[in-house]
Every structure is written in C-alpha cells, then in structure tokens.
Design a protein around this motif. Structure first.
Motif, PDB file in Angstrom:
ATOM      1  N   PRO A  19      21.057  28.616  17.862  1.00  0.00           N
ATOM      2  CA  PRO A  19      20.008  29.348  17.373  1.00  0.00           C
ATOM      3  C   PRO A  19      19.011  28.659  16.603  1.00  0.00           C
ATOM      4  O   PRO A  19      17.700  28.955  16.417  1.00  0.00           O
ATOM      5  N   ASP A  20      19.349  27.525  15.760  1.00  0.00           N
ATOM      6  CA  ASP A  20      18.217  26.844  15.127  1.00  0.00           C
ATOM      7  C   ASP A  20      17.318  26.094  16.020  1.00  0.00           C
ATOM      8  O   ASP A  20      16.223  26.028  15.480  1.00  0.00           O
ATOM      9  N   ASP A  21      18.056  25.773  17.055  1.00  0.00           N
ATOM     10  CA  ASP A  21      16.914  24.979  17.815  1.00  0.00           C
ATOM     11  C   ASP A  21      15.938  26.015  18.408  1.00  0.00           C
ATOM     12  O   ASP A  21      14.645  25.635  18.574  1.00  0.00           O
ATOM     13  N   TYR A  22      16.440  27.341  18.831  1.00  0.00           N
ATOM     14  CA  TYR A  22      15.478  28.331  19.375  1.00  0.00           C
ATOM     15  C   TYR A  22      14.533  28.672  18.038  1.00  0.00           C
ATOM     16  O   TYR A  22      13.310  28.670  18.158  1.00  0.00           O
ATOM     17  N   LEU A  23      14.833  28.648  16.718  1.00  0.00           N
ATOM     18  CA  LEU A  23      13.821  28.862  15.557  1.00  0.00           C
ATOM     19  C   LEU A  23      12.869  27.679  15.483  1.00  0.00           C
ATOM     20  O   LEU A  23      11.890  28.081  15.036  1.00  0.00           O
ATOM     21  N   ASP A  24      13.387  26.563  15.546  1.00  0.00           N
ATOM     22  CA  ASP A  24      12.274  25.540  15.503  1.00  0.00           C
ATOM     23  C   ASP A  24      11.251  25.697  16.676  1.00  0.00           C
ATOM     24  O   ASP A  24      10.187  25.397  16.279  1.00  0.00           O
ATOM     25  N   MET A  25      11.639  26.138  17.840  1.00  0.00           N
ATOM     26  CA  MET A  25      10.730  26.474  18.758  1.00  0.00           C
ATOM     27  C   MET A  25       9.876  27.260  18.673  1.00  0.00           C
ATOM     28  O   MET A  25       8.485  27.141  18.648  1.00  0.00           O
ATOM     29  N   VAL A  26      10.287  28.869  18.264  1.00  0.00           N
ATOM     30  CA  VAL A  26       9.497  29.761  18.096  1.00  0.00           C
ATOM     31  C   VAL A  26       8.561  29.709  16.644  1.00  0.00           C
ATOM     32  O   VAL A  26       7.285  30.204  16.731  1.00  0.00           O
ATOM     33  N   ARG A  27       9.152  29.085  15.764  1.00  0.00           N
ATOM     34  CA  ARG A  27       8.157  28.855  14.517  1.00  0.00           C
ATOM     35  C   ARG A  27       6.979  28.126  14.741  1.00  0.00           C
ATOM     36  O   ARG A  27       5.971  28.265  14.217  1.00  0.00           O
ATOM     37  N   LEU A  28       7.304  27.081  15.983  1.00  0.00           N
ATOM     38  CA  LEU A  28       5.939  26.166  16.123  1.00  0.00           C
ATOM     39  C   LEU A  28       5.078  27.037  17.206  1.00  0.00           C
ATOM     40  O   LEU A  28       3.998  27.144  16.956  1.00  0.00           O
ATOM     41  N   LYS A  29       5.720  27.450  17.983  1.00  0.00           N
ATOM     42  CA  LYS A  29       5.078  28.142  19.470  1.00  0.00           C
ATOM     43  C   LYS A  29       4.350  29.615  18.816  1.00  0.00           C
ATOM     44  O   LYS A  29       3.339  29.706  19.547  1.00  0.00           O
ATOM     45  N   THR A  30       4.972  30.270  18.178  1.00  0.00           N
ATOM     46  CA  THR A  30       4.658  31.727  17.935  1.00  0.00           C
ATOM     47  C   THR A  30       4.022  31.522  16.398  1.00  0.00           C
ATOM     48  O   THR A  30       3.167  32.542  15.887  1.00  0.00           O
ATOM     49  N   GLY A  31       4.789  31.145  15.352  1.00  0.00           N
ATOM     50  CA  GLY A  31       4.580  31.346  14.029  1.00  0.00           C
ATOM     51  C   GLY A  31       3.026  31.146  13.501  1.00  0.00           C
ATOM     52  O   GLY A  31       2.272  31.667  12.785  1.00  0.00           O
ATOM     53  N   PHE A  32       2.847  29.852  14.070  1.00  0.00           N
ATOM     54  CA  PHE A  32       1.405  29.359  13.486  1.00  0.00           C
ATOM     55  C   PHE A  32       0.041  30.180  14.050  1.00  0.00           C
ATOM     56  O   PHE A  32      -0.611  30.694  13.399  1.00  0.00           O
ATOM     57  N   ASP A  73      11.914  36.999  31.510  1.00  0.00           N
ATOM     58  CA  ASP A  73      12.318  35.843  30.915  1.00  0.00           C
ATOM     59  C   ASP A  73      13.991  35.380  31.356  1.00  0.00           C
ATOM     60  O   ASP A  73      13.952  33.888  31.545  1.00  0.00           O
ATOM     61  N   LEU A  74      14.521  36.243  32.159  1.00  0.00           N
ATOM     62  CA  LEU A  74      15.650  35.788  32.742  1.00  0.00           C
ATOM     63  C   LEU A  74      15.090  34.845  34.056  1.00  0.00           C
ATOM     64  O   LEU A  74      15.792  33.762  34.344  1.00  0.00           O
ATOM     65  N   LEU A  75      14.265  35.492  34.739  1.00  0.00           N
ATOM     66  CA  LEU A  75      13.849  34.839  36.059  1.00  0.00           C
ATOM     67  C   LEU A  75      13.073  33.386  35.745  1.00  0.00           C
ATOM     68  O   LEU A  75      13.086  32.359  36.571  1.00  0.00           O
ATOM     69  N   GLU A  76      12.529  33.266  34.436  1.00  0.00           N
ATOM     70  CA  GLU A  76      11.913  31.936  33.936  1.00  0.00           C
ATOM     71  C   GLU A  76      12.918  31.040  33.386  1.00  0.00           C
ATOM     72  O   GLU A  76      12.236  30.091  33.043  1.00  0.00           O
ATOM     73  N   GLY A  77      14.104  31.479  33.148  1.00  0.00           N
ATOM     74  CA  GLY A  77      15.051  30.724  32.335  1.00  0.00           C
ATOM     75  C   GLY A  77      14.652  30.297  30.891  1.00  0.00           C
ATOM     76  O   GLY A  77      15.049  29.494  30.276  1.00  0.00           O
ATOM     77  N   LYS A  78      14.141  31.402  30.504  1.00  0.00           N
ATOM     78  CA  LYS A  78      13.883  31.276  28.888  1.00  0.00           C
ATOM     79  C   LYS A  78      15.182  31.121  28.037  1.00  0.00           C
ATOM     80  O   LYS A  78      16.104  31.885  28.099  1.00  0.00           O
ATOM     81  N   ARG A  79      15.122  30.282  27.152  1.00  0.00           N
ATOM     82  CA  ARG A  79      15.941  30.004  26.090  1.00  0.00           C
ATOM     83  C   ARG A  79      15.727  30.938  25.017  1.00  0.00           C
ATOM     84  O   ARG A  79      14.829  30.423  24.138  1.00  0.00           O
ATOM     85  N   THR A  80      16.155  32.237  24.899  1.00  0.00           N
ATOM     86  CA  THR A  80      15.993  33.156  23.596  1.00  0.00           C
ATOM     87  C   THR A  80      17.269  33.193  22.741  1.00  0.00           C
ATOM     88  O   THR A  80      18.126  32.697  23.258  1.00  0.00           O
ATOM     89  N   LEU A  81      16.832  33.999  21.732  1.00  0.00           N
ATOM     90  CA  LEU A  81      18.127  34.117  20.894  1.00  0.00           C
ATOM     91  C   LEU A  81      19.304  35.001  21.395  1.00  0.00           C
ATOM     92  O   LEU A  81      20.328  34.813  21.154  1.00  0.00           O
TER      93      LEU A  81
END
Length: 331
Positions: free
Chosen positions: A162-175, A231-239
C-alpha cells in the motif's frame, strides 16, 4: 466545468471552419473533442475557490488572471487524459469512445501534444509571475507518478505494498488535483501559498484517487463516465487489489496474476468477471474506503488550519465543503 471557462479554453484553439485543408479541419475538430465533452471541472473550480478565499473577488480586475489559470488547468487535464487513454488503451472517456479509438493512436497522440502547447498559451494569458514554475512543477510530479504506474504494468511488478501505491497516487493525482490548484489560487490573489497546502493536498488527492479506484469496480457506468472494471483490464495496481492479493487464497491469486500477465485484448472476459466478483465479495473494498476516509480527515484538518486566516471565510468554507464532497464521492 463553468461554460465561460470552457469557452475561454476553446477560444485558444484553431477554428475548424478556417482550416485550409480537410485534414487540418479534422485535426482542429480533434483538438476540441475532449474539451467539448466537458467534465466536472473540479480542479479549475478548486483554483477559483482558492483565489476567492485569498481575497480575489469574482469580477475584480485580477479575476481574469485566475480564469486563465483555471482554463490552463482544464487544458492540462484534457491532454493528459488523451495520453493516459492511449497508455491504458481505454475504451471510453466521459461516456464516449476514447480519442485513439476514434482516430487511431498516432493522430490522438499528436492531438494531445498540441493541446499541451495550447495549455502554455493559457498560462501566458494569465500573466502570473510564478505561473510557469507552478505548472512545470505540477507536470514533473505528475509524470513521475505516471512513470511509477506505467512501469509497474510494463515490468509485470506485483510485489508492491500500500505504501508503494500511495507514493504513486500522491505524485500522479495529489499535485495536479489538489496541491497546484490551491497554490495557483493563492498566487492569483497575490498571496503566498500556505506550506500546509502540500501535505493537505497529497492526503486529499490520495483519498480522491482511492475513491475513484473503488468506483471503477462498483460505480454506475452512466455517472462514472468510464467503463466499470476497466482498471482490471488495464492491470492497474490499486489499493483494493494490493490489499486483496495480500489475503487471497493461493489458487485465486494465481488465476489473478495469470490474467494480469495477458494484454488487455487477450484477457478472458469471463475470468475478469470472476475477478471482479472476488474483489467485490472481499473486505478489500471496505479497507480501501476506510483508508480513504482517514486520509480525507487528515487532509481536511490540515487544509482547515491553512485557511483559518484566509480573508474570505465564506469562500474558504465552500472550498472545504467541495473537498469533503470530492473525498466522499459516489459518482
């Protein structure tokens, strides 16, 4: 999105009627496609609320500056979505076929590149000192988050936490969803952005994205605007998925990972349907919802403190209410 804001963004784009060739007319129509589809305009609205909260009155001489920055944010959102849809090979965007599904990858990619340039034209129109720097920082952070997201898919990486996921979304979405709109609104009003805008925005951005991930599995297609289960079809790594993998029975985990090794077109629709059912019947949805709620609460507390001295407390209250709605979204 506010109609006037949409028209400002469209005013920067070439008029199809003025095209010198039929190919260019088609290109100009493609440039307008995603912007004309509209969207909720959440990021631009947040920027304008931040500007008002920091003392910039709607309709005042400086208000035009805030509007151009908001239009630039909308153009950013549109060119990024075109590229994102290509990378994910998404079928739909805002209830209609994705641009590359209509015109092919090469033409859609070129359209996204061109919209990127028109975004900078809107930033220039704003004439805000520091505006270019804010947009550059936003693009850099968003690209870093997108790189994490896409590289995990490209390399078949599932040993993630989950920490890996949070690193990604904080960059990709948060800003670009929260932090930059808040900062740009303050700068448009001539005020220094509060230092807590960043931690607040990253927490709220994470909550927003987690809710979006959940809606991709549980939402109403008519309201969500994208395909359910995409997201399943795209293989997204989600929480949701990462939590489920940590607790799944070995047989189901093997079936899941076998499907994720396939390309989108090679995935078995029946098995994907089973995977969706397994996720929905697990406690991973509830886990993600609770996690999003905790991030939202932390972010709202920080943001409330950052706005406590804001000149326009009515606008600050509207902003906080919008953030609360976004992080509790059900559509």
């Amino acid at each position: 999105m506010r109609p006037h804001l949409q028209q400002m963004a469209l005013s920067l784009l070439p008029d199809p009627a003025a095209a010198s060739r039929p190919e260019l007319r088609a290109f100009y129509d493609m440039l307008r496609d995603y912007p004309e589809r509209g969207g909720k305009g959440l990021r631009s609205e947040l920027l304008l609320l931040s500007a008002r909260a920091h003392g910039l009155a709607e309709g005042s001489p400086g208000w035009e500056r805030a509007l151009w920055l908001a239009a630039a944010l909308e153009l950013f959102q549109n060119w990024v979505l075109i590229h994102d849809d290509i990378v994910d090979d998404s079928d739909e965007r805002r209830g209609a076929p994705a641009l590359h599904k209509l015109h092919g990858v090469s033409l859609a990619l070129n359209t996204g590149d061109a919209l990127h340039a028109y975004m900078w034209a809107a930033v220039q129109r704003a004439g805000l000192e520091g505006g270019f720097r804010e947009f550059l920082s936003m693009i850099h952070r968003t690209a870093e988050g997108q790189h994490l997201d896409v590289s995990w898919v490209e390399h078949g990486e599932w040993h993630l936490t989950p920490d890996d996921y949070l690193d990604m979304v904080r960059l990709k979405t948060g800003f670009y969803t929260i932090v930059t709109p808040l900062r740009l609104g303050a700068l448009a009003a001539g005020q220094p952005p509060h230092p807590d805008f960043e931690p607040a925005g990253l927490a709220l951005g994470a909550a927003f994205q987690i809710r979006d991930d959940v809606l991709n599995l549980t939402g109403d297609p008519a309201k969500y605007g994208k395909e359910i289960g995409g997201d399943l079809l795209e293989g997204k790594r989600t929480l949701v998925v990462l939590h489920w993998l940590q607790h799944a029975h070995e047989t189901r985990r093997h079936i899941f990972l076998d499907q994720m090794r396939q390309s989108r077109t090679d995935k078995d629709p029946a098995i994907i349907s089973d995977l969706l059912g397994w996720l929905l019947e697990s406690d991973s949805i509830e886990y993600a919802q609770q996690f999003a709620g905790a991030e939202a609460a932390r972010g709202l507390t920080l943001l409330r403190g950052a706005l406590v001295q804001a000149p326009d407390q009515s606008a600050a209250s509207e902003l906080l209410a919008l953030m609360d709605t976004l992080t509790r979204r059900e559509a």
